[in-house]
Scaffold this active site. Structure first.
Site: not given
Ligand code: RIB
Length: 347
Positions: A28, A57, A59-60, A212, A250, A254, A275, A281
Site C-alpha cells: 500500500n 503490511k 511489503a513492510n 496486537n 503491546l 513490549g 511515528d 511489521d
Molecule cells: O502495518 C502498517 C501498515 O498497515 C501500513 O503501512 C498500511 O499500509 C497498512 O497496511
C-alpha cells in the site's frame, strides 16, 4: 509468567546462512498527515505535514526481513500505475524477489495499487500513534491459483509470513502449501478481522501467531489489554487451535510470548516515538528471521524464542523513532546495536 531480562547481546547472523522467507501480503502507498490529535466523527481538523511513504503490511515485512539479512520472495499484487511501478522498483532495490508480484490492469478489468490513509498523532503525549484506513485494491485480487503458481518459493522457504490484507481463501491455501512442505507458517492476524470472518480452520496450519491488542481482542474477546492476568489464558487458547507460539505485541509495553506452555514478558527498548506505522511489521519480520535462524541451527527452545522476541522488540523500537513505514525499518546492524544498548537515533 516468567519475566527474563533481555540478553546483553545476541550473535549476528552470518552472511552465508541467510534464512529464506516468503512473504505473502499487501503493498500500500501510505498517504500520511500528522495532526494535533485524531478527529472525532463528523469533525474536520487542520493537520500539519503531509507525506507519502511506501507501506502495506506485506511489503513492510518483506523489506524489513531483507534488511535483516534474509533472502526474501514476495507474493502480492499491484496496479499498473505510478504506485505499482514505485513498489516494483523499491522491492528490487531492497533485494526482494518480485517474480510473484502480479501487475493488474486499471479498473474495471483490474485494480489499482493499495492505498493507506494514515493519521499520526503529532501531539506531545501522542507518541506518534497512528490510525489507518486502507483501500486494498489489487491486494485483494490474488487467487489460490496464483498462490499455486508460487508453490516452489513457498515450499523452499524456511518460513512463510502472512497478514490479513489479502483474500482469506488464498491465505489459507498458502498456509496449507507451506505446512505440507514443512515450512514454518507465521500469521500476523492484522488488521483485526471483522467479527465472524476469520476462518476457524486457518490456525491449524499456523505455527506462530502474532497479534496486537486490537487483533488479539478480535480473536479472543476476553483478552483485555489493560489486564495482564488475562494474557496467559487467552494466548494459550489461541495456541490451542494450532500454533506452537502465540505472541501479543503491546507497543511501548513490549510483547508477551506464549511458547512451550509458559508466558514470557519482553520489555520494549527505549526509543523516542514519532511515528508508530510499520513498528508491528518490523517486530514480525525480526521475530521471523530470528526464529528461522534458530530453527535452521537445529534448536528452538524457550530461550531462542525469547531471543527472537527481543529482536522483534528492538526492531519495533527503532521503527517508531523514524517516520514512515518502509523508510523506518532497521537493518540487522541497527537491531544488533539496539540489543547491545548502543543504538543511537539518527535524523
Ligand atoms: O502495518 C502498517 C501498515 O498497515 C501500513 O503501512 C498500511 O499500509 C497498512 O497496511
Amino acid at each position: 509468567m516468567s519475566t527474563t531480562p533481555n540478553p546483553p547481546s545476541t550473535p549476528a547472523q552470518a552472511d552465508d546462512d541467510a534464512v529464506r522467507l516468503c512473504v505473502f501480503g499487501s503493498l500500500n502507498m501510505d498517504l500520511v498527515i500528522r495532526a494535533p490529535r485524531f478527529p472525532t466523527p463528523g469533525e474536520t481538523i487542520v493537520g500539519g505535514r503531509f507525506a507519502r511513504f511506501p507501506g502495506g503490511k506485506g511489503a513492510n515485512q518483506a523489506v524489513a526481513a531483507a534488511r535483516l539479512g534474509a533472502a526474501v520472495s514476495m507474493i502480492g499484487a499491484v496496479g499498473d500505475d505510478e504506485y505499482g511501478r514505485k513498489f516494483m522498483a523499491l522491492l528490487k532495490a531492497e533485494g526482494v524477489s518480485t517474480r510473484h508480484i502480479a501487475v493488474r490492469p486499471p479498473p474495471p478489468a483490474g485494480a489499482p495499487t493499495g492505498v493507506g490513509v494514515v493519521t499520526i498523532d503529532d501531539s506531545e503525549d501522542g507518541k506518534g500513534q497512528n490510525s489507518i484506513v486502507v483501500a486494498l485494491g489489487a491486494n485483494m485480487t490474488i487467487t489460490p491459483a496464483e498462490v499455486d503458481a508460487a508453490k516452489e518459493v513457498i515450499s523452499q522457504a524456511d518460513m512463510l509470513l502472512m497478514q490479513l490484507e489479502a483474500p482469506l481463501e488464498s491465505i489459507a491455501h498458502a498456509a496449507h502449501i507451506a505446512k505440507d512442505a514443512g515450512a514454518t507458517v507465521l500469521l500476523n492476524a492484522a488488521p483485526a478481522p471483522a467479527p465472524g470472518t476469520f476462518p476457524p480452520g486457518l490456525l491449524a496450519d499456523v505455527d506462530v501467531l502474532i497479534v496486537n491488542e486490537f487483533e488479539g481482542r478480535a480473536l479472543r474477546p476476553r483478552l483485555d489489554p489493560a489486564d495482564e492476568s488475562t494474557f496467559e489464558d487467552e494466548l494459550r487458547a489461541l495456541a490451542g487451535h494450532g500454533p506452537r507460539c502465540a505472541v501479543l505485541t503491546l507497543g511501548d509495553r513490549g510483547a508477551r510470548v506464549y511458547f512451550d506452555k509458559s508466558l514470557a514478558s519482553i520489555p520494549a527498548y527505549p526509543a523516542a516515538s514519532v511515528d508508530t506505522v510499520g513498528a508491528g511489521d518490523a517486530f514480525c519480520a525480526a521475530f521471523a528471521c530470528r526464529w528461522a535462524w534458530h530453527q535452521i541451527g537445529g534448536s528452538l527452545d524457550a530461550l531462542n524464542v525469547h531471543d527472537a522476541a527481543c529482536w522483534g522488540c528492538a526492531a519495533g523500537s527503532i521503527a517508531v523513532a523514524r517516520h514512515g513505514a518502509i523508510p523506518s525499518l532497521p537493518t540487522r546492524g541497527e537491531v544488533a546495536s539496539m540489543l547491545r544498548g548502543g543504538w543511537v537515533a539518527s535524523a
